[in-house]
Design a protein around this motif. Structure first.
Motif, short mmCIF file in Angstrom:
data_model
loop_
_atom_site.label_atom_id
_atom_site.label_comp_id
_atom_site.label_asym_id
_atom_site.label_seq_id
_atom_site.Cartn_x
_atom_site.Cartn_y
_atom_site.Cartn_z
N ALA A 85 60.04 70.88 47.67
CA ALA A 85 59.79 70.91 46.34
C ALA A 85 61.31 70.93 45.41
O ALA A 85 62.37 71.78 45.80
N GLY A 86 61.48 70.34 44.14
CA GLY A 86 62.69 70.30 43.60
C GLY A 86 62.63 71.29 42.44
O GLY A 86 61.72 72.38 42.36
N GLY A 87 63.41 71.22 41.20
CA GLY A 87 63.21 72.18 40.07
C GLY A 87 64.20 73.32 40.35
O GLY A 87 65.26 73.29 41.03
N ALA A 88 63.79 74.52 39.72
CA ALA A 88 64.70 75.57 40.10
C ALA A 88 64.68 76.22 41.41
O ALA A 88 64.07 75.81 42.21
N PRO A 89 65.88 77.17 41.51
CA PRO A 89 65.79 77.53 42.92
C PRO A 89 64.72 78.16 43.62
O PRO A 89 63.83 79.14 43.01
N LEU A 90 64.14 77.77 44.90
CA LEU A 90 62.97 78.13 45.37
C LEU A 90 63.44 78.76 46.71
O LEU A 90 64.01 78.30 47.52
N ALA A 91 62.56 79.75 47.37
CA ALA A 91 62.59 80.30 48.84
C ALA A 91 61.23 80.55 49.28
O ALA A 91 60.32 80.99 48.49
N VAL A 92 60.84 79.86 50.43
CA VAL A 92 59.66 79.96 50.86
C VAL A 92 59.62 80.81 52.32
O VAL A 92 60.35 80.50 52.98
N MET A 93 58.56 81.76 52.32
CA MET A 93 58.57 82.49 53.79
C MET A 93 57.26 82.80 53.86
O MET A 93 56.33 82.60 53.10
N ASP A 94 56.76 83.37 55.18
CA ASP A 94 55.61 83.79 55.39
C ASP A 94 54.91 84.81 54.59
O ASP A 94 55.80 85.54 54.28
#
Length: 862
Positions: A189-198
């Motif tokens: 995913a692009g755009g603003a800063p993102l972080a994904v976790m469980d």
């Protein structure tokens, strides 16, 4: 052979006339061409910047939200995850994917970055939002996405945090603590800063156990989203919406800003049309004998008009092509250096790339050609109406009738009626039309105003009362010709009126806006020093100051007093962005808030709130009315969901910082209702002579590592806020310069055309004994009289247009009100510059005319 016959005239012969004029006076046509190019470039660049930013924001939003059929969304604090099971088992639901979104700060390499952390169910997200699916990196286990100690970042977050390719660690702010996690890979995913976790790890690490903020739903074939959502029985504050509502909501709110910028940019094309008019009027005046000769040779009136219009079209096409290229270059530079928001702040964190489409380029190119054709219409009609035989002899009939003011006054009245109409689709369409009608009405009044010049017979008595130096032959001749030749004076004055009116209106508008913002800053920044716990309001629920630190801060050397406030977002309607709730001390709200209008005190036992003008306009929250706000402490409710609380709107206040609206509530009352003791902002009053750096260090020591603090003095906040304002209205400075420049060039072109057309008259005056200085004085006095009339009319018209811009366009577009401020000194300098430039041009043109050999000028008649 009559002028209506159609002999064979080779196209090459017809082209020689304009081409010869272009070669003889390249600078003049270059000015018209440049005016069209600049107008197209400005309008097209504004369109490209906004379109590219909106497209990029749309792409990033779709990546985060995925492509579900239905989205159940709650407040920022979330809702009870027990709702997920009920929705997943509801008839018509094929798939339900739980999501937890947390806005916070990320730390790495001594850098802090606002970031959105998204907790997902890795087994479900692939079917709804594949761009959020974690991709394990080198050295990470395939099941790392289920490990609560791992997090996955998008490219923007990795770049801003300056992370290494392998073995990277990131810390996230979670209330008063920081959570350290390993970076296990990336997401696409692009755009603003993102972080994904469980999602389970996100709930545990950010203190949101048992909470969700979103449920993405895929429906079974044949089921309607509206009918399925009605079965959910959603609690207050939780809404079901289409997946595109988020984008539509931001697009609608930013639409007014984007449309206003585009309309202001198109003003450059409007004033550019007047420069084309001046240039073509001069060109036609110089070529009148040649045009008349073509008429004698058989070129009929319609063909003569088309010949001039074709010339204007060539200017328009050339200017449009260059303008489109220049506009694309300007947009690319703007997207690189100012991130595409043009000061509006509607697309935070978006770094768009230039995206253009052929239809939009054709539209703005067509507008450039149209402006050139509109500007050349009057000179083309002059070429059509010319009487070939009389023109070859230099004869013409001056206009002696007094023009009527009825049409102009009717247009002004129509503009006033349009200005009173409400907005259409949330945009001040009628107000824009009112501005255009007022401008055309003012220009239409020009012949009537010039017609008010005194008759020579009536001015004789007036001249006798003047000093002897002003009662000479030059003065009498100038007044006589100004009276009898109103049509030639009107041609020059029309351009002055239009350009000066636009410049005056923009000057007053910017001055009013800036003055209003400056006064508002004085009202809302009473303290000496300010500190906030998060760089953005979105992270206010995870980044706060511990309340226990307030007592220690108040006892620091140099600190006289401290006031704490809490800010949080409230979603009141699904089709509008969240409003900002500000909990601050409001025991004396009349002096602490810049209130507008009347105040309706709340009754005993009621909760009083004060809404910004945007909330009043968007939600109908008038003083004395009741509102439902989801404020209750969710942990104290039986089902874990926020309960709406009824509050009384006590008043309305001005807030220029939050376009989506803000609601102020007393902090003590807020804590009673919610049990929320978090603090996001500090207002600090200092003792006289306090050591500012020492105070800052002491506050940081008291707060500790629980929250990063950003400090700013009142002066720094003022400068920063006004700098944002100036950047937002930078385009108006360009428009003012264009308007003034076109007014001056229009004066020069009109005067040059008139002087060339009167060369025989000047020759005759020389034969009658007038000196070169007297001929020059005649032209200068005529110009002075006409310019004074045009400047007076243009200034009055500009003030009238500024009233519409400040009191109609601005409130209907942004829901802000402010007082009209007229910078008299700047307007006086502007009018004086136009007057002096016009007189200098008149003097130069008259000297050239007076230098023409008198015998040869008169001999042309024989």
């Amino acid at each position: 052979m009559t002028s209506h016959s159609h002999p064979w005239l080779p196209p090459r012969a017809l082209l020689r006339l304009p081409l010869a004029d272009w070669r003889a006076h390249p600078w003049r046509h270059a000015m018209a061409w440049l005016a069209v190019a600049l107008g197209v470039a400005l309008a097209y660049s504004v369109h490209l910047i906004n379109a590219s930013a909106l497209t990029e924001f749309s792409s990033a939003l779709r990546a985060v939200n995925g492509e579900p059929d239905l989205v159940v969304r709650g407040p920022r604090a979330g809702f009870d995850d027990a709702l997920f099971e009920r929705i997943a088992l509801a008839p018509g639901v094929e798939l339900a994917s739980p999501v937890l979104e947390v806005d916070t700060l990320a730390y790495a390499n001594a850098t802090s970055v606002p970031i959105k952390v998204i907790g997902i169910d890795a087994l479900q997200v692939m079917r709804v939002a594949p761009q959020l699916m974690p991709q394990p990196g080198a050295g990470a286990d395939r099941l790392a996405l289920l490990d609560p100690s791992w997090v996955f970042l998008n490219a923007t977050a990795t770049q801003k945090l300056q992370l290494p390719v392998r073995d990277a660690r990131v810390e996230f702010q979670s209330g008063a603590t920081r959570q350290s996690m390993r970076v296990g890979g990336h997401i696409s995913a692009g755009g603003a800063p993102l972080a994904v976790m469980d999602i389970a790890a996100a709930q545990a690490r950010f203190g949101l156990a048992g909470r969700l903020t979103r449920i993405d739903i895929r429906l079974q074939p044949g089921f309607d989203a509206a009918s399925v959502s009605r079965q959910f029985a959603l609690p207050p504050g939780v809404l079901a919406a289409r997946p595109g509502d988020d984008l539509e909501r931001v697009s609608n709110v930013s639409r007014a800003y984007r449309v206003n910028l585009t309309v202001l940019a198109l003003v450059a094309l409007f004033v550019g049309a007047f420069l084309v008019y001046s240039v073509m009027a001069l060109s036609v005046a110089q070529r009148m004998p040649s045009i008349a000769l073509l008429g004698v040779l058989g070129l009929d009136a319609r063909a003569r008009r088309l010949l001039v219009m074709a010339e204007c079209a060539a200017i328009g096409v050339g200017g449009a092509v260059v303008g489109l290229l220049l506009g694309a270059a300007m947009a690319a530079a703007a997207l690189r250096f100012i991130a595409g928001d043009l000061g509006g702040g509607f697309f935070p964190g978006v770094q768009p790339t230039l995206q253009w489409t052929l239809p939009s380029a054709l539209v703005f190119g067509a507008l450039g050609v149209a402006s050139a054709l509109v500007g050349g219409w009057v000179p083309a009609m002059q070429a059509q109406r010319v009487q070939p035989a009389q023109a070859l002899k230099g004869l013409g009939a001056p206009s002696r009738h007094r023009p009527s003011a009825r049409l102009g006054l009717a247009l002004l009245a129509a503009g006033g009626v349009l200005a009173l109409m409400p907005p259409l689709a949330g945009l001040p369409i009628a107000a824009y039309a009112a501005v255009a009608v007022l401008l055309f009405g003012g220009v239409t009044l020009v012949p009537w105003v010039v017609g008010l010049l005194p008759h020579p017979s009536s001015s004789a008595a007036l001249l006798r009362s003047w000093p002897r130096a002003l009662r000479g032959t030059s003065m009498r001749l100038a007044l006589a010709r100004a009276h009898f030749h109103r049509d030639t004076a009107s041609a020059m004055v029309a351009g002055v009126v239009a350009s000066l009116a636009l410049s005056v209106a923009l000057t007053v508008m910017v001055s009013s806006f800036r003055g209003g913002v400056s006064d508002w800053l004085d009202a809302v920044l009473p303290a000496d020093l300010y500190a906030r716990s998060a760089s953005g309001s979105a992270a206010s629920d995870q980044v706060w100051i511990v309340e226990d630190a307030l007592a220690g801060i108040a006892q620091l050397p140099g600190v006289a007093r401290v006031e704490a406030s809490r800010s949080r977002a409230l979603a009141l309607r699904p089709d509008l962005p969240a409003v900002m709730l500000l909990a601050r001390p409001l025991a004396d709200a009349e002096h602490r808030l810049p209130l507008v209008g009347t105040v309706v005190p709340a009754a005993r036992g009621e909760t009083a709130v004060y809404v910004s003008e945007a909330v009043r306009a968007l939600y109908g929250a008038e003083p004395g009315s009741l509102m439902q706000l989801p404020l209750a402490d969710s942990s104290a409710s039986s089902d874990g969901n926020d309960k709406p609380i009824t509050v009384r709107v006590a008043g309305v206040w001005r807030d220029y910082a939050r376009s989506f609206g803000a609601i102020a509530i007393d902090r003590d009352r807020y804590r009673e209702l919610t049990g929320d003791h978090k603090v996001n902002d500090l207002a600090i009053w200092l003792d006289e002579g306090a050591n500012l750096p020492a105070v800052r260090d002491g506050i940081r020591a008291r707060v500790g590592a629980s929250a990063p603090l950003e400090f700013a003095t009142t002066g720094e906040l003022r400068r920063f806020s006004l700098a944002i304002f100036d950047r937002s209205f930078a385009v108006t400075l360009y428009l003012q310069a264009v308007a003034v420049g076109i007014a001056l060039v229009g004066i020069a072109a009109s005067l040059s055309a008139q002087v060339l057309a009167r060369r025989k008259e000047f020759g005759l005056l020389t034969h009658l004994g007038l000196t070169r200085a007297q001929v020059t004085a005649v032209v200068a006095i005529e110009t002075l009289v006409s310019l004074l009339a045009g400047i007076a009319l243009g200034a009055l018209l500009g003030l009238l247009v500024s009233v519409v811009l400040v009191h109609v366009v601005n409130p209907q577009s942004f829901h802000w009100t402010m007082e009209l401020r007229i910078p008299w000194s700047r307007l006086a300098l502007l009018c004086a510059a136009v007057l002096v430039a016009g007189l200098v041009t008149a003097w130069w043109s008259a000297r050239r005319a007076a230098s023409i050999d008198a015998v040869m000028a008169v001999k042309e008649d024989w």
